[in-house]
Design a protein around this motif. Sequence first.
Motif, PDB file in Angstrom:
ATOM      1  N   ASN A 175     -18.333  -7.033 -13.166  1.00 34.09           N
ATOM      2  CA  ASN A 175     -17.228  -6.593 -12.304  1.00 34.09           C
ATOM      3  C   ASN A 175     -17.195  -5.086 -12.086  1.00 34.09           C
ATOM      4  N   LEU A 176     -17.722  -4.342 -13.052  1.00 35.95           N
ATOM      5  CA  LEU A 176     -17.562  -2.887 -13.030  1.00 35.95           C
ATOM      6  C   LEU A 176     -17.995  -2.226 -11.718  1.00 35.95           C
ATOM      7  N   PRO A 177     -19.176  -2.512 -11.189  1.00 33.07           N
ATOM      8  CA  PRO A 177     -19.594  -1.807  -9.966  1.00 33.07           C
ATOM      9  C   PRO A 177     -18.682  -2.069  -8.766  1.00 33.07           C
ATOM     10  N   HIS A 178     -17.907  -3.145  -8.840  1.00 33.53           N
ATOM     11  CA  HIS A 178     -17.019  -3.500  -7.734  1.00 33.53           C
ATOM     12  C   HIS A 178     -15.581  -3.038  -7.960  1.00 33.53           C
ATOM     13  N   LYS A 179     -15.278  -2.592  -9.167  1.00 33.33           N
ATOM     14  CA  LYS A 179     -13.897  -2.256  -9.514  1.00 33.33           C
ATOM     15  C   LYS A 179     -13.646  -0.766  -9.647  1.00 33.33           C
ATOM     16  N   VAL A 180     -14.699   0.048  -9.805  1.00 31.43           N
ATOM     17  CA  VAL A 180     -14.495   1.484  -9.985  1.00 31.43           C
ATOM     18  C   VAL A 180     -15.512   2.245  -9.144  1.00 31.43           C
ATOM     19  N   ARG A 181     -15.095   3.371  -8.549  1.00 28.18           N
ATOM     20  CA  ARG A 181     -15.985   4.195  -7.727  1.00 28.18           C
ATOM     21  C   ARG A 181     -16.797   5.131  -8.626  1.00 28.18           C
ATOM     22  N   ARG A 182     -18.088   5.212  -8.369  1.00 25.70           N
ATOM     23  CA  ARG A 182     -18.954   6.025  -9.230  1.00 25.70           C
ATOM     24  C   ARG A 182     -18.538   7.482  -9.260  1.00 25.70           C
ATOM     25  N   CYS A 186     -10.055   2.950  -8.330  1.00 16.73           N
ATOM     26  CA  CYS A 186     -10.264   1.616  -8.882  1.00 16.73           C
ATOM     27  C   CYS A 186      -9.715   0.548  -7.934  1.00 16.73           C
ATOM     28  N   GLY A 187     -10.269  -0.643  -8.028  1.00 17.49           N
ATOM     29  CA  GLY A 187      -9.753  -1.762  -7.270  1.00 17.49           C
ATOM     30  C   GLY A 187      -9.663  -1.483  -5.788  1.00 17.49           C
ATOM     31  N   ALA A 188      -8.508  -1.815  -5.209  1.00 17.55           N
ATOM     32  CA  ALA A 188      -8.293  -1.649  -3.773  1.00 17.55           C
ATOM     33  C   ALA A 188      -7.624  -0.330  -3.423  1.00 17.55           C
ATOM     34  N   SER A 189      -7.371   0.524  -4.405  1.00 13.39           N
ATOM     35  CA  SER A 189      -6.771   1.824  -4.118  1.00 13.39           C
ATOM     36  C   SER A 189      -7.815   2.787  -3.569  1.00 13.39           C
ATOM     37  N   GLU A 190      -7.353   3.771  -2.792  1.00  9.66           N
ATOM     38  CA  GLU A 190      -8.242   4.754  -2.182  1.00  9.66           C
ATOM     39  C   GLU A 190      -7.819   6.157  -2.602  1.00  9.66           C
ATOM     40  N   VAL A 196      -4.102  15.742  -3.271  1.00 12.40           N
ATOM     41  CA  VAL A 196      -5.072  14.702  -2.925  1.00 12.40           C
ATOM     42  C   VAL A 196      -4.336  13.515  -2.314  1.00 12.40           C
ATOM     43  N   ASN A 197      -4.819  13.048  -1.177  1.00 13.64           N
ATOM     44  CA  ASN A 197      -4.230  11.881  -0.525  1.00 13.64           C
ATOM     45  C   ASN A 197      -4.680  10.599  -1.212  1.00 13.64           C
ATOM     46  N   LEU A 198      -3.723   9.730  -1.497  1.00 14.78           N
ATOM     47  CA  LEU A 198      -3.987   8.455  -2.147  1.00 14.78           C
ATOM     48  C   LEU A 198      -3.383   7.312  -1.343  1.00 14.78           C
ATOM     49  N   LYS A 199      -4.015   6.179  -1.420  1.00 23.06           N
ATOM     50  CA  LYS A 199      -3.449   4.929  -0.928  1.00 23.06           C
ATOM     51  C   LYS A 199      -3.534   3.946  -2.085  1.00 23.06           C
ATOM     52  N   ILE A 200      -2.394   3.674  -2.703  1.00 22.89           N
ATOM     53  CA  ILE A 200      -2.337   2.901  -3.931  1.00 22.89           C
ATOM     54  C   ILE A 200      -1.984   1.456  -3.608  1.00 22.89           C
ATOM     55  N   ALA A 201      -2.860   0.530  -4.000  1.00 21.17           N
ATOM     56  CA  ALA A 201      -2.603  -0.898  -3.839  1.00 21.17           C
ATOM     57  C   ALA A 201      -1.765  -1.381  -5.017  1.00 21.17           C
ATOM     58  N   ALA A 202      -0.611  -1.958  -4.717  1.00 16.60           N
ATOM     59  CA  ALA A 202       0.327  -2.347  -5.765  1.00 16.60           C
ATOM     60  C   ALA A 202       0.861  -3.751  -5.516  1.00 16.60           C
ATOM     61  N   VAL A 203       1.328  -4.371  -6.595  1.00 15.25           N
ATOM     62  CA  VAL A 203       2.016  -5.656  -6.528  1.00 15.25           C
ATOM     63  C   VAL A 203       3.301  -5.513  -7.334  1.00 15.25           C
ATOM     64  N   ARG A 204       4.394  -5.974  -6.772  1.00 16.48           N
ATOM     65  CA  ARG A 204       5.663  -5.862  -7.496  1.00 16.48           C
ATOM     66  C   ARG A 204       6.512  -7.098  -7.254  1.00 16.48           C
ATOM     67  N   GLN A 252       0.869  -1.170   0.000  1.00 17.59           N
ATOM     68  CA  GLN A 252       0.000   0.000   0.000  1.00 17.59           C
ATOM     69  C   GLN A 252       0.913   1.228   0.000  1.00 17.59           C
ATOM     70  N   LEU A 253       0.865   2.002  -1.068  1.00 18.17           N
ATOM     71  CA  LEU A 253       1.716   3.186  -1.213  1.00 18.17           C
ATOM     72  C   LEU A 253       0.899   4.432  -0.898  1.00 18.17           C
ATOM     73  N   ARG A 254       1.311   5.150   0.114  1.00 21.98           N
ATOM     74  CA  ARG A 254       0.627   6.396   0.482  1.00 21.98           C
ATOM     75  C   ARG A 254       1.294   7.544  -0.263  1.00 21.98           C
ATOM     76  N   LEU A 255       0.523   8.196  -1.120  1.00 23.76           N
ATOM     77  CA  LEU A 255       1.032   9.270  -1.962  1.00 23.76           C
ATOM     78  C   LEU A 255       0.129  10.488  -1.829  1.00 23.76           C
ATOM     79  N   ARG A 256       0.647  11.614  -2.290  1.00 27.60           N
ATOM     80  CA  ARG A 256      -0.151  12.840  -2.375  1.00 27.60           C
ATOM     81  C   ARG A 256       0.097  13.439  -3.749  1.00 27.60           C
ATOM     82  N   VAL A 257      -0.946  13.522  -4.543  1.00 25.90           N
ATOM     83  CA  VAL A 257      -0.860  14.008  -5.922  1.00 25.90           C
ATOM     84  C   VAL A 257      -1.863  15.136  -6.107  1.00 25.90           C
TER      85      VAL A 257
END
Length: 296
Positions: free
Chosen positions: A195-202, A88-92, A37-45, A29-34
């Motif tokens: 999948n769409l309603p569960h993968k992207v915020r309206r 999208c997905g698990a990112s906030e 705006v505060n973001l919490k990015i779910a990533a896999v590497r 979980q990458l906490r960024l500010r862009v």
Amino acid sequence: MLATSTADPHLRRIRGQAMPSGHRAVHEQLRLRVHGVNLKIAAVRRGGADEPIVFMHGFGTSKEDYTDITQRHDFAGRSFLTYDAPGCGASECADLGAIDVPFLVDTARAVLDRAGIGRYHVVGHSLGGLTALLLAHREPGRVLSFVNIKGTLAPEDCAGIRHVLSHQEPGDAFLRFVESLRLAPGYSGGLYAANLPHKVRRGAVDSIFRSVIELADHGDLLNKFIALPIPKMYLYGEECASLSYLPLLDAHGVELAEIPHSGHLPMYSNPVATWKRIAVFYAGDLSQRIPAARRW
């Protein structure tokens, strides 16, 4: 500009054993500010000695579109990064209304910088392909190659969302978009719609859609893609074989890859053929496949 990043130790374990960075996939979980705006990015590497492949998913999909790379023998040991875009997905994202394509491009750059990635190969699908294109156009020296999976290049790519946004009847444009996909014939449309309603915020949908249309109409995207002085492949399903610009891409040295039994979502309809085709692109010496960049 950027805050700290964190990694969930529970996500760094498979069958009770720690996953060493560079050998096994690490969920973070990458906490960024862009743009404030505060973001919490779910990533896999996964680390490694070579330059990584960075995967960018499309609208309404997620990083999991690409995590099967860990199961592919032709990518064994290959370093990679994939992440859920804001909204999208698990990112906030603290402000969904701030999300448009330029915001996604700046977020991608922030994610790469946080991950310590200098030069990289990029694979982007649909909205992710558009994001990758604009990022590569901005910083061409960092991108080594580009696999564009049915990314937006022209106004004809936006027919569906243009129709939804121009609808005169009141109601939720996002729900109309989902319903249109569910009813339309074509490979994987029902799966994607479910999948769409569960993968992207309206709250992010309207600004993303309008931004994509604006860029498709006025962003000179096709010319930007052709002009990138790197090996490029445009990958698409057979249902998209009538795209008007495919002959132009071919004439300018872009490798074309048509995936059978699929349409806009070849990684859903025919994942085996899709992964094999991407693997073939990365096999051998990419430096021998740099096309001549010409304006059309």
